[in-house]
Design a protein around this motif. Structure first.
Motif, PDB file in Angstrom:
ATOM      1  N   ILE A  99       0.854  -1.171   0.017  1.00 24.47           N
ATOM      2  CA  ILE A  99      -0.032  -0.011  -0.047  1.00 24.47           C
ATOM      3  C   ILE A  99       0.908   1.173  -0.227  1.00 24.47           C
ATOM      4  O   ILE A  99       1.747   1.358   0.901  1.00 24.47           O
ATOM      5  N   TYR A 125     -10.318   2.122  11.081  1.00 22.93           N
ATOM      6  CA  TYR A 125     -11.075   0.887  10.265  1.00 22.93           C
ATOM      7  C   TYR A 125     -10.169  -0.030   9.651  1.00 22.93           C
ATOM      8  O   TYR A 125     -10.731  -0.817   8.977  1.00 22.93           O
ATOM      9  N   MET A 166      -7.306  -5.319  10.764  1.00 21.32           N
ATOM     10  CA  MET A 166      -6.028  -6.198  11.272  1.00 21.32           C
ATOM     11  C   MET A 166      -5.321  -5.316  12.151  1.00 21.32           C
ATOM     12  O   MET A 166      -4.136  -5.921  12.620  1.00 21.32           O
ATOM     13  N   ILE A 211      -3.701  -2.611  12.033  1.00 21.70           N
ATOM     14  CA  ILE A 211      -2.487  -2.204  11.475  1.00 21.70           C
ATOM     15  C   ILE A 211      -2.581  -0.483  11.804  1.00 21.70           C
ATOM     16  O   ILE A 211      -3.676   0.067  11.392  1.00 21.70           O
ATOM     17  N   CYS A 228      -1.605  -7.853   6.444  1.00 20.89           N
ATOM     18  CA  CYS A 228      -2.799  -7.108   5.934  1.00 20.89           C
ATOM     19  C   CYS A 228      -3.424  -8.033   4.734  1.00 20.89           C
ATOM     20  O   CYS A 228      -2.660  -8.490   3.911  1.00 20.89           O
ATOM     21  N   VAL A 229      -4.729  -7.770   4.876  1.00 26.04           N
ATOM     22  CA  VAL A 229      -5.436  -8.552   4.078  1.00 26.04           C
ATOM     23  C   VAL A 229      -5.929  -8.020   2.672  1.00 26.04           C
ATOM     24  O   VAL A 229      -6.841  -8.544   1.731  1.00 26.04           O
ATOM     25  N   GLY A 230      -5.551  -6.657   2.501  1.00 24.44           N
ATOM     26  CA  GLY A 230      -5.709  -6.077   1.458  1.00 24.44           C
ATOM     27  C   GLY A 230      -7.265  -5.705   1.067  1.00 24.44           C
ATOM     28  O   GLY A 230      -7.827  -5.858  -0.189  1.00 24.44           O
ATOM     29  N   CYS A 288      -9.001   1.006   4.530  1.00 22.54           N
ATOM     30  CA  CYS A 288      -8.206   2.016   5.030  1.00 22.54           C
ATOM     31  C   CYS A 288      -8.333   3.207   3.695  1.00 22.54           C
ATOM     32  O   CYS A 288      -8.290   4.302   3.934  1.00 22.54           O
ATOM     33  N   LEU A 303      -3.727   0.799  -2.984  1.00 20.76           N
ATOM     34  CA  LEU A 303      -3.236  -0.636  -2.821  1.00 20.76           C
ATOM     35  C   LEU A 303      -2.618  -1.150  -4.348  1.00 20.76           C
ATOM     36  O   LEU A 303      -3.156  -0.662  -5.194  1.00 20.76           O
TER      37      LEU A 303
HETATM   38  S1  SF4 Z   1      -6.021  -3.064   3.322  1.00 19.23           S
HETATM   39 FE1  SF4 Z   1      -7.254  -3.348   4.963  1.00 19.23          FE
HETATM   40  S2  SF4 Z   1      -5.995  -4.946   6.491  1.00 19.23           S
HETATM   41 FE2  SF4 Z   1      -4.473  -3.474   4.768  1.00 19.23          FE
HETATM   42  S3  SF4 Z   1      -4.136  -1.943   6.052  1.00 19.23           S
HETATM   43 FE3  SF4 Z   1      -5.667  -1.305   4.815  1.00 19.23          FE
HETATM   44  S4  SF4 Z   1      -7.601  -1.586   6.290  1.00 19.23           S
HETATM   45 FE4  SF4 Z   1      -5.764  -2.834   6.853  1.00 19.23          FE
END
Ligand code: SF4
Ligand code: SF4
Length: 579
Positions: free
Chosen positions: A502, A518, A521, A523, A540-542, A546, A557
């Motif tokens: 990201i 929000y 995970m 982070i 990070c589950v993508g 965020c 992303l």
């Molecule tokens: S993509 Fe989802 S899991 Fe990854 S940092 Fe952003 S909010 Fe958190």
């Protein structure tokens, strides 16, 4: 529009109330005929004197307790006298209860199904869909979320979490008590496979899919401004409905093995069980293809797909656990712990479960191909091991995990030691005897026993009871973050060999903290954004939330060239520690 929403809420609450009330409905009568048909001949003599026949029970709870008591007494005596062959492992309680049930639910299963699930779905959609108009232009609104009793561990959140935990405990360990709920989904089971009757796992699969689909519509409305979120939500709804629910049932209808093509080891921890390998390899070409597919998926599929897309391809687009977390769990994503301490506990736990899963699988395969692995240790001696590991962890963590406070470490140790102590002290009690490898004074460590313990501790308690039941307490990704061994494996590849990251346009960040709040995970996304650093975290589950909630378009992303992925932080102020 408001009237439609209100009507929808009333309909949904009516269905929910009927669902809960149906738990107490009906009466139960055990007859000689039912008993002789279901109980194996070798057990009939032992059990016959324990049961009252032809006596109607108005309460399912009393009836199930009566059946359980008879079997428990026989098993306790057999264990005390070390007559291991006389212990009854068959789940007669569920099958006898199902066959003995009479009353409104049994006689009107389709009517109850319509009133609970069809009316409930209509009510939920009438409540959800008008939001697209009422809430104004597309865009996320999280107003008052921390003042809401459901979303911020208020009384409604506590009540929901408690109900979920109780439901999971009943489903996994005492399914006989929820016989009526199992009967109510029988019409769907008959539709998919007329020769089968619904059981506890069909009920689970149905409710899981129901929750993902209904709450998926809520996601589609809420995140309709984001194409990424819309496609991702449709994807998890599709994979849950088709791959996890409908296709496996149709396969059984066609006399093929039950198989979920998107599930894989080590999440699917019984993939290498002897019964599973035998079932697949003895089911002809399709079974062998399934076995090869399952292995290919985790040996080749994971590294290749994670390299190109990150772990999101699985955790946020395909997986059932992720699907439930992203749909039904979305109202709770802000409850994840963002502290560095939680991050360190997460790494210990999730990689610990992966190691446990790998060792368990090696032992199961060792047993499959050769001799059984076995040794016995006095049950009280076994208690010394978690105590030593706990003490080591307590002293070691200060150096290795400086942000982890002693209190949390102590709680983890107390939990582990307490679990084993309970198991050892109450080894005669059936619920422990069934899952703890204790015979008399010994812990018997065999491949099968370690597999049973893994199934109980990780497969049932962690992934189900805690993983979903704790949504309203700890956020929607408790299992994916702290326990899933597949997420640990995907995460290791993502961290060390992937194009995914990201990117953060730090100069635009206003430090509002929406992204961190929000991130399901846990982070602390803002900490990266503030210093313009790429976010490359194994957890990070993508999900992209965020990025979706950022008012400044800071986060993106990306699957780019690996070069420059690990960029150096640029200090833009507000940074006092770099992890
Ligand atoms: S993509 Fe989802 S899991 Fe990854 S940092 Fe952003 S909010 Fe958190
Ligand atoms: S949501 Fe955007 S602006 Fe707010 S802290 Fe995160 S990156 Fe910065």
């Amino acid at each position: 529009m408001k009237a439609i929403r209100f009507t929808g809420l009333i309909l949904f609450l009516f269905s929910l109330s009927l669902f809960l009330a149906s738990f107490f409905m009906g009466s139960y009568t055990l007859t000689h005929e039912i008993f002789s048909t279901i109980v194996k001949p070798e057990h009939q003599e032992m059990l016959r004197n324990s049961y009252e026949f032809d006596r109607p029970y108005a309460s399912g709870i009393t009836f199930v307790n009566h059946l359980k008591k008879g079997i428990d007494e026989i098993n306790v005596t057999a264990r005390a006298e070390q007559r291991w062959g006389d212990i009854i492992y068959d789940d007669y309680v569920s099958t006898l209860t199902r066959a003995s049930a009479t009353g409104a639910v049994t006689e009107n299963e389709l009517l109850f199904f319509m009133l609970i699930y069809v009316v409930g779905t209509m009510g939920a959609l009438m409540f959800i869909l008008p939001q697209a108009k009422l809430a104004g232009p597309p865009g996320i609104r999280h107003n008052h979320i921390f003042h809401n009793a459901l979303n911020n561990r208020g009384w409604l959140g506590m009540l929901s979490g408690t109900l979920l935990v109780v439901f999971y405990i009943l489903l996994y360990f005492f399914p006989a008590y929820i016989t009526n709920w199992i009967i109510i989904v029988n019409p769907v089971q008959k539709l998919l496979n007329p020769s089968a009757s619904s059981g506890q796992w069909f009920l689970y699969g149905f409710l899981y899919t129901f929750a993902v689909i209904v709450m998926g519509f809520r996601m589609l409305v809420k995140y309709r401004h984001s194409r990424y979120q819309v496609f991702r939500t449709i994807s998890v709804m599709f994979f849950q409905l088709a791959f996890a629910f409908v296709i496996p049932e149709l396969l059984v209808r066609l006399n093929q093995p039950y198989f979920d093509f998107k599930n894989m080891w080590p999440l699917d921890y019984d993939f290498f069980d002897a019964w599973h390998i035998n079932m697949l390899t003895q089911s002809g070409g399709l079974g062998i293809f399934m076995f090869a597919w399952g292995i290919t998926l985790f040996v080749i599929g994971v590294p290749v797909f994670v390299y190109f897309f990150g772990k999101r391809w699985y955790c946020s687009w395909v997986c059932g656990c992720g699907g439930l977390a992203e749909t039904a769990g979305d109202p709770f994503r802000q409850l994840s712990d963002k502290s560095t301490e939680a991050w360190q506990i997460e790494r210990l736990l999730i990689h610990g479960v992966l190691v446990f899963g790998v060792i368990m699988t090696i032992l199961v395969l060792y047993n499959f191909f050769g001799e059984d692995f076995y040794f016995a240790v006095n049950k009280w001696t076994v208690l010394a091991f978690p105590a030593i590991i706990g003490a080591g962890l307590f002293f070691f963590h200060r150096k290795k995990f400086p942000y982890m406070k002693g209190g949390k470490v102590r709680n983890v140790i107390v939990g582990i030691v307490g679990f084993f102590t309970l198991g050892a002290a109450f080894s005669e009690v059936s619920v422990f005897a069934k899952y703890m490898p204790v015979d008399g004074n010994n812990f018997n460590f065999s491949s099968g026993n370690i597999r049973t313990m893994y199934g109980f501790m990780i497969g049932s308690m962690f992934s189900g009871v805690i993983g979903t039941g704790f949504y309203p307490f700890m956020g929607n990704r408790v299992w994916c973050r702290f326990g899933c061994p597949l997420a640990a494996y995907l995460g290791l590849v993502q961290r060390f060999k992937s194009k995914f990251r990201i990117t953060t346009n730090g100069g635009q960040c206003i430090s509002c903290g929406n992204c961190s709040t929000y991130c399901e995970m846990g982070i602390d996304v803002r900490a990266y954004a503030q210093r313009g650093q790429n976010i490359i975290r194994s957890s990070c589950v993508g999900c992209g939330v965020c990025s979706a909630v950022c008012p400044r378009g800071v986060l993106n992303l990306e699957n780019q060239n690996e070069y420059g992925r690990f960029n150096q932080p640029i200090s833009l102020g507000n940074v006092n520690k770099i992890i």
